[in-house]
Design a protein around this motif. Structure first.
Motif, PDB file in Angstrom:
ATOM      1  N   ARG A 245       0.853  -1.189   0.000  1.00 44.61           N
ATOM      2  CA  ARG A 245       0.000   0.000   0.000  1.00 44.61           C
ATOM      3  C   ARG A 245       0.894   1.247   0.000  1.00 44.61           C
ATOM      4  O   ARG A 245       1.879   1.313   0.721  1.00 44.61           O
ATOM      5  CB  ARG A 245      -0.878   0.007   1.247  1.00 44.61           C
ATOM      6  CG  ARG A 245      -1.849   1.182   1.343  1.00 44.61           C
ATOM      7  CD  ARG A 245      -2.483   1.251   2.725  1.00 44.61           C
ATOM      8  NE  ARG A 245      -3.137   0.011   3.094  1.00 44.61           N
ATOM      9  CZ  ARG A 245      -4.447  -0.138   3.245  1.00 44.61           C
ATOM     10  NH1 ARG A 245      -5.252   0.899   3.060  1.00 44.61           N
ATOM     11  NH2 ARG A 245      -4.950  -1.301   3.609  1.00 44.61           N
TER      12      ARG A 245
ATOM     13  N   ALA B 109     -10.576  -2.406  -7.319  1.00 42.89           N
ATOM     14  CA  ALA B 109      -9.543  -2.560  -6.287  1.00 42.89           C
ATOM     15  C   ALA B 109      -9.051  -1.195  -5.810  1.00 42.89           C
ATOM     16  O   ALA B 109      -8.878  -0.972  -4.604  1.00 42.89           O
ATOM     17  CB  ALA B 109      -8.378  -3.387  -6.823  1.00 42.89           C
TER      18      ALA B 109
ATOM     19  N   ALA C  54     -11.642   0.321  -3.594  1.00 42.73           N
ATOM     20  CA  ALA C  54     -11.785  -0.352  -2.300  1.00 42.73           C
ATOM     21  C   ALA C  54     -10.864   0.250  -1.237  1.00 42.73           C
ATOM     22  O   ALA C  54     -11.176   0.189  -0.040  1.00 42.73           O
ATOM     23  CB  ALA C  54     -11.497  -1.844  -2.450  1.00 42.73           C
ATOM     24  N   TYR C  55      -9.752   0.830  -1.661  1.00 42.30           N
ATOM     25  CA  TYR C  55      -8.801   1.411  -0.714  1.00 42.30           C
ATOM     26  C   TYR C  55      -8.896   2.938  -0.645  1.00 42.30           C
ATOM     27  O   TYR C  55      -8.052   3.589  -0.006  1.00 42.30           O
ATOM     28  CB  TYR C  55      -7.377   0.977  -1.078  1.00 42.30           C
ATOM     29  CG  TYR C  55      -7.203  -0.517  -0.991  1.00 42.30           C
ATOM     30  CD1 TYR C  55      -7.079  -1.156   0.240  1.00 42.30           C
ATOM     31  CD2 TYR C  55      -7.221  -1.317  -2.132  1.00 42.30           C
ATOM     32  CE1 TYR C  55      -6.945  -2.538   0.336  1.00 42.30           C
ATOM     33  CE2 TYR C  55      -7.096  -2.703  -2.043  1.00 42.30           C
ATOM     34  CZ  TYR C  55      -6.954  -3.299  -0.815  1.00 42.30           C
ATOM     35  OH  TYR C  55      -6.833  -4.671  -0.737  1.00 42.30           O
ATOM     36  N   ASN C  56      -9.909   3.491  -1.298  1.00 42.21           N
ATOM     37  CA  ASN C  56     -10.086   4.946  -1.315  1.00 42.21           C
ATOM     38  C   ASN C  56     -11.568   5.271  -1.181  1.00 42.21           C
ATOM     39  O   ASN C  56     -12.293   5.390  -2.163  1.00 42.21           O
ATOM     40  CB  ASN C  56      -9.537   5.528  -2.619  1.00 42.21           C
ATOM     41  CG  ASN C  56      -8.034   5.400  -2.716  1.00 42.21           C
ATOM     42  OD1 ASN C  56      -7.285   6.165  -2.127  1.00 42.21           O
ATOM     43  ND2 ASN C  56      -7.581   4.395  -3.462  1.00 42.21           N
ATOM     44  N   LYS C  57     -12.004   5.386   0.048  1.00 43.88           N
ATOM     45  CA  LYS C  57     -13.404   5.680   0.315  1.00 43.88           C
ATOM     46  C   LYS C  57     -13.626   7.194   0.353  1.00 43.88           C
ATOM     47  O   LYS C  57     -12.699   7.968   0.615  1.00 43.88           O
ATOM     48  CB  LYS C  57     -13.839   5.072   1.658  1.00 43.88           C
ATOM     49  CG  LYS C  57     -13.621   3.563   1.750  1.00 43.88           C
ATOM     50  CD  LYS C  57     -14.434   2.811   0.713  1.00 43.88           C
ATOM     51  CE  LYS C  57     -14.292   1.305   0.902  1.00 43.88           C
ATOM     52  NZ  LYS C  57     -15.009   0.550  -0.147  1.00 43.88           N
TER      53      LYS C  57
ATOM     54  N   TYR D 200      -4.705   6.466  -1.284  1.00 47.09           N
ATOM     55  CA  TYR D 200      -3.773   5.342  -1.333  1.00 47.09           C
ATOM     56  C   TYR D 200      -3.753   4.729  -2.724  1.00 47.09           C
ATOM     57  O   TYR D 200      -4.762   4.727  -3.429  1.00 47.09           O
ATOM     58  CB  TYR D 200      -4.174   4.244  -0.345  1.00 47.09           C
ATOM     59  CG  TYR D 200      -4.117   4.642   1.098  1.00 47.09           C
ATOM     60  CD1 TYR D 200      -2.890   4.769   1.757  1.00 47.09           C
ATOM     61  CD2 TYR D 200      -5.274   4.896   1.821  1.00 47.09           C
ATOM     62  CE1 TYR D 200      -2.835   5.137   3.089  1.00 47.09           C
ATOM     63  CE2 TYR D 200      -5.232   5.260   3.156  1.00 47.09           C
ATOM     64  CZ  TYR D 200      -4.006   5.383   3.787  1.00 47.09           C
ATOM     65  OH  TYR D 200      -3.958   5.747   5.099  1.00 47.09           O
ATOM     66  N   TYR D 201      -2.598   4.184  -3.076  1.00 45.53           N
ATOM     67  CA  TYR D 201      -2.533   3.362  -4.281  1.00 45.53           C
ATOM     68  C   TYR D 201      -2.213   1.936  -3.859  1.00 45.53           C
ATOM     69  O   TYR D 201      -1.201   1.695  -3.182  1.00 45.53           O
ATOM     70  CB  TYR D 201      -1.471   3.863  -5.262  1.00 45.53           C
ATOM     71  CG  TYR D 201      -1.575   3.100  -6.566  1.00 45.53           C
ATOM     72  CD1 TYR D 201      -2.561   3.413  -7.489  1.00 45.53           C
ATOM     73  CD2 TYR D 201      -0.742   2.017  -6.826  1.00 45.53           C
ATOM     74  CE1 TYR D 201      -2.702   2.684  -8.643  1.00 45.53           C
ATOM     75  CE2 TYR D 201      -0.885   1.286  -7.987  1.00 45.53           C
ATOM     76  CZ  TYR D 201      -1.871   1.623  -8.894  1.00 45.53           C
ATOM     77  OH  TYR D 201      -2.031   0.882 -10.035  1.00 45.53           O
ATOM     78  N   PRO D 202      -3.066   0.974  -4.231  1.00 45.39           N
ATOM     79  CA  PRO D 202      -2.779  -0.422  -3.893  1.00 45.39           C
ATOM     80  C   PRO D 202      -1.793  -1.033  -4.883  1.00 45.39           C
ATOM     81  O   PRO D 202      -2.009  -0.990  -6.098  1.00 45.39           O
ATOM     82  CB  PRO D 202      -4.155  -1.090  -4.003  1.00 45.39           C
ATOM     83  CG  PRO D 202      -4.878  -0.273  -5.037  1.00 45.39           C
ATOM     84  CD  PRO D 202      -4.363   1.132  -4.895  1.00 45.39           C
TER      85      PRO D 202
ATOM     86  N   LEU E  21      -2.156  -6.007  -2.968  1.00 46.26           N
ATOM     87  CA  LEU E  21      -3.476  -5.602  -2.495  1.00 46.26           C
ATOM     88  C   LEU E  21      -4.535  -5.722  -3.584  1.00 46.26           C
ATOM     89  O   LEU E  21      -5.697  -6.035  -3.305  1.00 46.26           O
ATOM     90  CB  LEU E  21      -3.436  -4.171  -1.939  1.00 46.26           C
ATOM     91  CG  LEU E  21      -3.207  -4.096  -0.417  1.00 46.26           C
ATOM     92  CD1 LEU E  21      -1.869  -4.698  -0.033  1.00 46.26           C
ATOM     93  CD2 LEU E  21      -3.320  -2.658   0.081  1.00 46.26           C
TER      94      LEU E  21
ATOM     95  N   HIS F  33      -7.821  -8.136  -3.133  1.00 44.08           N
ATOM     96  CA  HIS F  33      -9.187  -7.673  -3.379  1.00 44.08           C
ATOM     97  C   HIS F  33      -9.920  -8.574  -4.370  1.00 44.08           C
ATOM     98  O   HIS F  33     -11.122  -8.824  -4.218  1.00 44.08           O
ATOM     99  CB  HIS F  33      -9.159  -6.239  -3.902  1.00 44.08           C
ATOM    100  CG  HIS F  33     -10.509  -5.704  -4.269  1.00 44.08           C
ATOM    101  ND1 HIS F  33     -11.443  -5.330  -3.332  1.00 44.08           N
ATOM    102  CD2 HIS F  33     -11.095  -5.507  -5.478  1.00 44.08           C
ATOM    103  CE1 HIS F  33     -12.540  -4.914  -3.936  1.00 44.08           C
ATOM    104  NE2 HIS F  33     -12.354  -5.019  -5.246  1.00 44.08           N
TER     105      HIS F  33
ATOM    106  N   GLU G  57       0.245  -5.874   6.307  1.00 42.01           N
ATOM    107  CA  GLU G  57      -0.980  -5.811   5.498  1.00 42.01           C
ATOM    108  C   GLU G  57      -1.725  -7.150   5.483  1.00 42.01           C
ATOM    109  O   GLU G  57      -2.946  -7.187   5.359  1.00 42.01           O
ATOM    110  CB  GLU G  57      -0.655  -5.415   4.050  1.00 42.01           C
ATOM    111  CG  GLU G  57      -0.283  -3.958   3.857  1.00 42.01           C
ATOM    112  CD  GLU G  57      -1.481  -3.029   3.857  1.00 42.01           C
ATOM    113  OE1 GLU G  57      -2.637  -3.526   3.900  1.00 42.01           O
ATOM    114  OE2 GLU G  57      -1.274  -1.803   3.821  1.00 42.01           O
TER     115      GLU G  57
END
Length: 280
Positions: free
Chosen positions: A47, A84, A87-90, A96-98, A102, A106, A130
């Motif tokens: 991440r 994907a 999913a990591y940026n709400k 974030y960059y997965p 990650l 996902h 992670e």
């Protein structure tokens, strides 16, 4: 050397292409119920915080994922990849960059397995953290090329091997070919995806020639260039070389790569390429 840190480059144009290909391969493998192994030989930290000093210093993500983020005309070929990232940026904010581990986490199913290796002393603990609560995964501080011997063939004889070295040393261009040969001897039906940067075109030509000389068939090359080839320092293009690609991948990338080129390189320079190094 272990000086390379992907946090400077996370989310750039090369990551967009790499992770698009990765996502399409995973989705293709999921079409069959039987489990498969995802093996990431050079996994990185997992991440990346886009507000970090590293990311802000280069700003490479601004000409990569930031140009695709929240567009309303994203092609269907990018849906898994963008799911994907989302999913990591709400909350509609790109924070974030997965990385590839990650994205795999996902997209993979409960029955699939993730094996990841990373040698960097800073990135390895971050990656391990992670995946502490993921029973499907195994994270090792180990040489990625050795995994092509020790982890193959996988239990269910289905697998996707992502090889994404830092290319800190010129010998990496030969090491990846040797690694693929080792893996292929043990597991000839696996899907192997090798990422490469174009810094000097001659290095890539040499690597492709060495892959041809292995005698391995069904090798597909996918490339996006954001600048013309140059003998100056810096990456002008990047690509993925895929052995045993899913049958739809050639057409999928032929469709989506021109769109990515228009969005990521609005100046219209550079090129796209989807072609066979060796066919059937």
């Amino acid at each position: 050397m272990l000086s390379y840190r992907h946090s400077f480059h996370a989310g750039n144009h090369a990551d967009v292409v790499k992770h698009t290909v990765q996502s399409l391969i995973i989705e293709a493998l999921k079409e069959k119920e039987k489990p498969f192994l995802y093996l990431d030989t050079h996994a990185g930290a997992g991440r990346y915080f886009l507000g970090s000093e590293h990311a802000e210093k280069t700003g490479e993500y601004l000409e990569g994922i930031a140009r695709i983020w929240q567009r309303d005309d994203v092609p269907v070929e990018l849906e898994a990849y963008m799911s994907a990232v989302n999913a990591y940026n709400k909350g509609g904010y790109l924070k974030y960059y997965p990385g590839s581990p990650l994205i795999a986490r996902h997209l993979l199913r409960e029955q699939d397995q993730l094996h990841m290796t990373e040698l960097h002393p800073t990135d390895y603990p971050l990656l391990r953290h992670e995946f502490l609560k993921d029973d499907r995964s195994k994270v090792l501080r180990a040489d990625g090329y050795q995994q092509l011997k020790s982890q193959l063939p996988p239990q269910y004889r289905r697998g996707f091997i992502l090889i994404d070295p830092p290319y800190e040393l010129k010998t990496d261009y030969q090491a990846v070919v040797q690694g693929i040969q080792e893996g292929y001897k043990r597991f000839a039906t696996g899907v192997y995806a090798l990422w490469y940067p174009v810094v000097l075109r001659q290095q890539i030509k040499r690597m492709v020639k060495e892959l041809e000389e292995t005698g391995i068939r069904r090798i597909l090359q996918i490339e996006l260039a954001v600048q013309p080839d140059s003998d100056r320092r810096g990456m002008t293009a990047s690509g993925m070389i895929v052995i045993n690609p899913p049958w739809k991948l050639e057409q999928q990338m032929s469709t989506v790569l021109p769109w990515l080129h228009r969005v990521l390189v609005p100046e219209g320079i550079g090129h796209t390429k989807v072609s066979w190094i060796t066919p059937e």
